[in-house]
Write an enzyme that holds these catalytic residues in place. Structure first.
Site, PDB file in Angstrom:
ATOM      1  N   LYS A 193       0.790  -1.281   0.169  1.00 18.22           N
ATOM      2  CA  LYS A 193       0.063  -0.085   0.082  1.00 18.22           C
ATOM      3  C   LYS A 193       0.887   1.175  -0.094  1.00 18.22           C
ATOM      4  O   LYS A 193       0.565   2.026  -0.822  1.00 18.22           O
ATOM      5  CB  LYS A 193      -0.786  -0.056   1.180  1.00 18.22           C
ATOM      6  CG  LYS A 193      -1.718   1.447   1.542  1.00 18.22           C
ATOM      7  CD  LYS A 193      -2.568   1.362   2.691  1.00 18.22           C
ATOM      8  CE  LYS A 193      -1.865   1.638   3.881  1.00 18.22           C
ATOM      9  NZ  LYS A 193      -1.612   3.044   4.164  1.00 18.22           N
ATOM     10  N   ASN A 194       1.706   1.354   0.924  1.00 15.02           N
ATOM     11  CA  ASN A 194       2.663   2.459   0.915  1.00 15.02           C
ATOM     12  C   ASN A 194       3.614   2.721  -0.194  1.00 15.02           C
ATOM     13  O   ASN A 194       4.185   3.886  -0.240  1.00 15.02           O
ATOM     14  CB  ASN A 194       3.396   2.532   2.297  1.00 15.02           C
ATOM     15  CG  ASN A 194       2.505   2.864   3.429  1.00 15.02           C
ATOM     16  OD1 ASN A 194       1.249   2.917   3.296  1.00 15.02           O
ATOM     17  ND2 ASN A 194       3.111   2.666   4.714  1.00 15.02           N
ATOM     18  N   CYS A 232      -4.523  13.023  13.749  1.00 13.37           N
ATOM     19  CA  CYS A 232      -4.987  11.775  13.513  1.00 13.37           C
ATOM     20  C   CYS A 232      -5.035  10.853  14.484  1.00 13.37           C
ATOM     21  O   CYS A 232      -4.531  11.095  15.553  1.00 13.37           O
ATOM     22  CB  CYS A 232      -4.341  11.174  12.032  1.00 13.37           C
ATOM     23  SG  CYS A 232      -3.210   9.935  12.578  1.00 13.37           S
ATOM     24  N   ARG A 244       1.079  14.461  13.618  1.00 11.67           N
ATOM     25  CA  ARG A 244       1.296  14.299  12.124  1.00 11.67           C
ATOM     26  C   ARG A 244       1.561  15.228  11.354  1.00 11.67           C
ATOM     27  O   ARG A 244       0.838  15.542  10.475  1.00 11.67           O
ATOM     28  CB  ARG A 244       0.584  13.069  11.571  1.00 11.67           C
ATOM     29  CG  ARG A 244       0.483  11.596  12.263  1.00 11.67           C
ATOM     30  CD  ARG A 244      -0.158  10.730  11.673  1.00 11.67           C
ATOM     31  NE  ARG A 244       0.524  10.037  10.448  1.00 11.67           N
ATOM     32  CZ  ARG A 244       0.153   9.090   9.737  1.00 11.67           C
ATOM     33  NH1 ARG A 244      -0.911   8.430   9.938  1.00 11.67           N
ATOM     34  NH2 ARG A 244       1.041   8.451   8.748  1.00 11.67           N
ATOM     35  N   ASP A 303       4.648   0.507  12.119  1.00  9.73           N
ATOM     36  CA  ASP A 303       3.600  -0.427  11.795  1.00  9.73           C
ATOM     37  C   ASP A 303       3.100  -1.754  12.086  1.00  9.73           C
ATOM     38  O   ASP A 303       2.293  -2.339  11.607  1.00  9.73           O
ATOM     39  CB  ASP A 303       3.424  -0.198  10.186  1.00  9.73           C
ATOM     40  CG  ASP A 303       2.936   1.275   9.773  1.00  9.73           C
ATOM     41  OD1 ASP A 303       2.585   1.928  10.355  1.00  9.73           O
ATOM     42  OD2 ASP A 303       3.136   1.491   8.283  1.00  9.73           O
ATOM     43  N   ARG A 362      -8.570  -0.413   4.778  1.00  6.33           N
ATOM     44  CA  ARG A 362      -7.611   0.693   3.802  1.00  6.33           C
ATOM     45  C   ARG A 362      -6.310  -0.098   3.834  1.00  6.33           C
ATOM     46  O   ARG A 362      -5.789   0.565   2.901  1.00  6.33           O
ATOM     47  CB  ARG A 362      -7.365   1.605   5.156  1.00  6.33           C
ATOM     48  CG  ARG A 362      -8.624   2.516   5.391  1.00  6.33           C
ATOM     49  CD  ARG A 362      -8.384   3.816   6.405  1.00  6.33           C
ATOM     50  NE  ARG A 362      -6.940   4.345   5.500  1.00  6.33           N
ATOM     51  CZ  ARG A 362      -5.979   4.889   6.315  1.00  6.33           C
ATOM     52  NH1 ARG A 362      -6.139   5.128   7.590  1.00  6.33           N
ATOM     53  NH2 ARG A 362      -5.052   5.198   5.999  1.00  6.33           N
TER      54      ARG A 362
HETATM   55  C1  UD1 Z   1       4.273   6.569   6.580  1.00  7.44           C
HETATM   56  C2  UD1 Z   1       3.682   5.561   6.415  1.00  7.44           C
HETATM   57  C3  UD1 Z   1       2.989   5.051   7.500  1.00  7.44           C
HETATM   58  C4  UD1 Z   1       4.037   4.614   8.604  1.00  7.44           C
HETATM   59  C5  UD1 Z   1       4.970   6.229   8.944  1.00  7.44           C
HETATM   60  C6  UD1 Z   1       6.084   5.965   9.632  1.00  7.44           C
HETATM   61  C7  UD1 Z   1       2.704   5.990   3.979  1.00  7.44           C
HETATM   62  C8  UD1 Z   1       1.407   6.310   3.452  1.00  7.44           C
HETATM   63  N1  UD1 Z   1       2.268   5.998   5.353  1.00  7.44           N
HETATM   64  O1  UD1 Z   1       3.641   7.643   7.115  1.00  7.44           O
HETATM   65  O2  UD1 Z   1       2.232   3.693   7.362  1.00  7.44           O
HETATM   66  O3  UD1 Z   1       3.548   4.377   9.945  1.00  7.44           O
HETATM   67  O4  UD1 Z   1       5.445   6.347   7.675  1.00  7.44           O
HETATM   68  O5  UD1 Z   1       6.973   4.463   9.174  1.00  7.44           O
HETATM   69  O6  UD1 Z   1       3.624   5.743   3.602  1.00  7.44           O
HETATM   70  N2  UD1 Z   1       6.888  14.315  11.070  1.00  7.44           N
HETATM   71  C9  UD1 Z   1       7.140  15.644  11.170  1.00  7.44           C
HETATM   72  N3  UD1 Z   1       6.756  16.693  10.405  1.00  7.44           N
HETATM   73  C10 UD1 Z   1       6.681  16.156   8.983  1.00  7.44           C
HETATM   74  C11 UD1 Z   1       6.402  14.813   8.766  1.00  7.44           C
HETATM   75  C12 UD1 Z   1       6.646  13.938   9.853  1.00  7.44           C
HETATM   76  O7  UD1 Z   1       7.430  16.108  12.280  1.00  7.44           O
HETATM   77  O8  UD1 Z   1       6.438  17.101   8.105  1.00  7.44           O
HETATM   78  C13 UD1 Z   1       6.850  13.433  12.090  1.00  7.44           C
HETATM   79  C14 UD1 Z   1       5.695  12.710  12.480  1.00  7.44           C
HETATM   80  O9  UD1 Z   1       4.838  13.224  13.299  1.00  7.44           O
HETATM   81  C15 UD1 Z   1       6.038  11.382  12.893  1.00  7.44           C
HETATM   82  C16 UD1 Z   1       7.358  10.811  12.286  1.00  7.44           C
HETATM   83  O10 UD1 Z   1       7.925  12.326  11.774  1.00  7.44           O
HETATM   84  O11 UD1 Z   1       6.226  11.447  14.439  1.00  7.44           O
HETATM   85  C17 UD1 Z   1       7.544  10.215  11.282  1.00  7.44           C
HETATM   86  O12 UD1 Z   1       6.448  10.310  10.306  1.00  7.44           O
HETATM   87  P1  UD1 Z   1       6.191   9.959   8.857  1.00  7.44           P
HETATM   88  O13 UD1 Z   1       7.450   9.352   8.385  1.00  7.44           O
HETATM   89  O14 UD1 Z   1       6.240  11.362   8.027  1.00  7.44           O
HETATM   90  O15 UD1 Z   1       5.011   9.180   8.381  1.00  7.44           O
HETATM   91  P2  UD1 Z   1       3.997   9.387   7.234  1.00  7.44           P
HETATM   92  O16 UD1 Z   1       5.041   9.541   6.040  1.00  7.44           O
HETATM   93  O17 UD1 Z   1       3.080   9.936   7.364  1.00  7.44           O
END
Ligand code: UD1
Length: 420
Positions: free
Chosen positions: A22-23, A117, A122, A306, A398
């Protein structure tokens, strides 16, 4: 709302086909926005998030069709509005992944700001900071991110945190920017590498994907793609934990062992025999009860957040005491309260849960709260005595393709109940 009913107690046996990740599918579908030419993605799982992505791309004006059951064809030559509305972003945060491709190709994007969320705040500040470094002007107004640019310009971006979708968004923006971009402290997840490989097949020049420093030489335009997506490591890991918890013997076909090293190590520590080939992983528990394992989540190649909920469920029925620490998201323990309803002995302290394994869980009605939390409830149901009924299974849909059918093939007594 549909529910899932499980009668626990059957050791899982047999072989299960792992679906596409999915990701990886979501960013690669969004990458079709980078080209005028036709794109074709194979090994696409039937998931709600995939449907949402197709809906999003179609709303923008992309032409999307099915070549066969698992192959999507897309043409984004005429995209008339570069917008991801709140109605779609609120159901799928990954919609933010249109931001990079839209600004890079069309010079403008309007994307609803994802709110908080279930698993944490996030934020997307790193996506925005990176786009600004590439020369976009970004403002947030009335709940929407509005980004505009003439042609983006390559830059050095140092991410404050190694965000997965942030790295993907910026990589997709940089492939059409003028000159060279360096993304430092980049996410190293296999799905980032899969997206990079797809972009390279479109003519992008990218090196270093899979390391913490990605170098991109921007191109004036990109071709389409004909690409087959990587297997889902989290789905594979979930089935392997299911086998371990039930004392069973399961082969995950299509799974790529290199993407699951940290998970396989923990399963071995819990007493499982693991064997692997290039495209399969087999776990044999020989009827034994798993031993408790400590888990601490981290970005790849660390233990994936995950898979945290699934190992919390495993520890619930393991021999001994396991400590599970969540370091990626601040509120990812909603499954704990539900597992306690089945008789699990768990104590939550900040970002840590201390689990004293009990020999037996007892079935009860449960509520799914988010995608991976729901998976852990299914796993617990597989070992609980009596019947477990899980409500709000749309969370599971999902990210898991036909979960009840696949578990059923392995002998589980599981069925979907119509909305009631
Ligand atoms: C992706 C995955 C999700 C997985 C996560 C962590 C997808 C669609 N989803 O989510 O399944 O659980 O990686 O492996 O690929 N953060 C910030 N600022 C930002 C972005 C992130 O502070 O601009 C923080 C987040 O709050 C979190 C951490 O960084 O604590 C990691 O998040 P991130 O890697 O961005 O997760 P996603 O990409 O949303």
């Amino acid at each position: 709302m549909a529910r899932i009913q499980i009668e626990g107690g059957v050791p899982l046996e047999g072989s299960v086909q792992i679906s596409g990740a999915k990701n990886a599918v979501l960013p690669i579908l969004m990458a079709s926005l980078l080209s005028k030419q036709p794109c074709r993605l194979k090994n696409v799982p039937h998931l709600k998030d995939v449907t949402t992505t197709i809906e999003l791309l179609a709303q923008m004006g992309a032409v999307v069709g099915l070549a066969d059951q698992f192959t999507i064809e897309l043409v984004a030559d005429s995209v008339s509005h570069q917008e991801a509305p709140y109605e779609l972003v609120k159901t799928m945060r990954a919609s933010i992944l249109v931001l990079g491709p839209l600004v890079a190709r069309f010079g403008r994007a309007k994307v609803s700001l994802p709110g908080g969320c279930a698993i944490g705040a996030r934020p997307v500040d790193q996506h925005l900071k990176g786009l600004e470094a590439l020369g976009a002007s970004v403002r947030v107004e009335s709940g929407y991110i509005q980004a505009t640019a003439d042609r983006l310009k390559g830059a050095k971006i140092v991410l404050d945190t190694a965000t997965v979708t942030g790295t993907e968004n910026l990589m997709m923006a940089a492939v059409l920017a003028e000159g060279e971009t360096l993304i430092e402290n980049a996410a190293q997840e296999p799905e980032v590498v899969d997206l990079a490989n797809c972009l390279i097949s479109m003519g992008a020049e990218i090196s270093g994907a899979g390391s913490n420093c990605i170098r991109i030489q921007g191109q004036a335009e990109l071709a389409g793609y004909d690409y087959s997506v990587l297997a889902d490591r989290i789905e594979a890991g979930t089935f392997l934990v299911a086998a371990a918890m039930t004392g069973g013997h399961v082969q995950a076909r299509g799974a790529v062992p290199d993407t699951l090293d940290s998970v396989l190590q923990k399963l071995e520590q819990s007493g499982a025999d693991i064997s692997t080939g290039e495209h399969w992983i087999e776990l044999n528990m020989h009827g034994r009860r798993p031993k408790a394992v400590d888990v601490s989540t981290a970005p790849f190649p660390g233990f994936p957040t995950d898979m945290q909920a699934q190992f919390t469920a495993l520890n619930a029925i393991a021999d001994g005491t396991g400590i599970v620490r969540e370091n990626v998201f601040e509120n990812r323990f909603m499954h704990v309260l539900e597992l306690q309803r089945l008789g699990a002995d768990m104590r939550l302290e900040g970002n840590t849960v201390i689990i004293r394994g009990v020999p037996k869980l007892t079935g009860a009605p449960l509520m799914a709260t988010d995608l991976r939390a729901s998976a852990s409830l299914v796993l617990a149901g597989l070992v609980a005595s009596d019947s477990t009924i899980i409500d709000r299974v749309y969370h599971i849909d999902r990210g898991y393709e036909n979960i009840e059918e696949k578990l059923g093939q392995l002998g589980a007594r599981i069925k979907r109940l119509p909305a009631g």
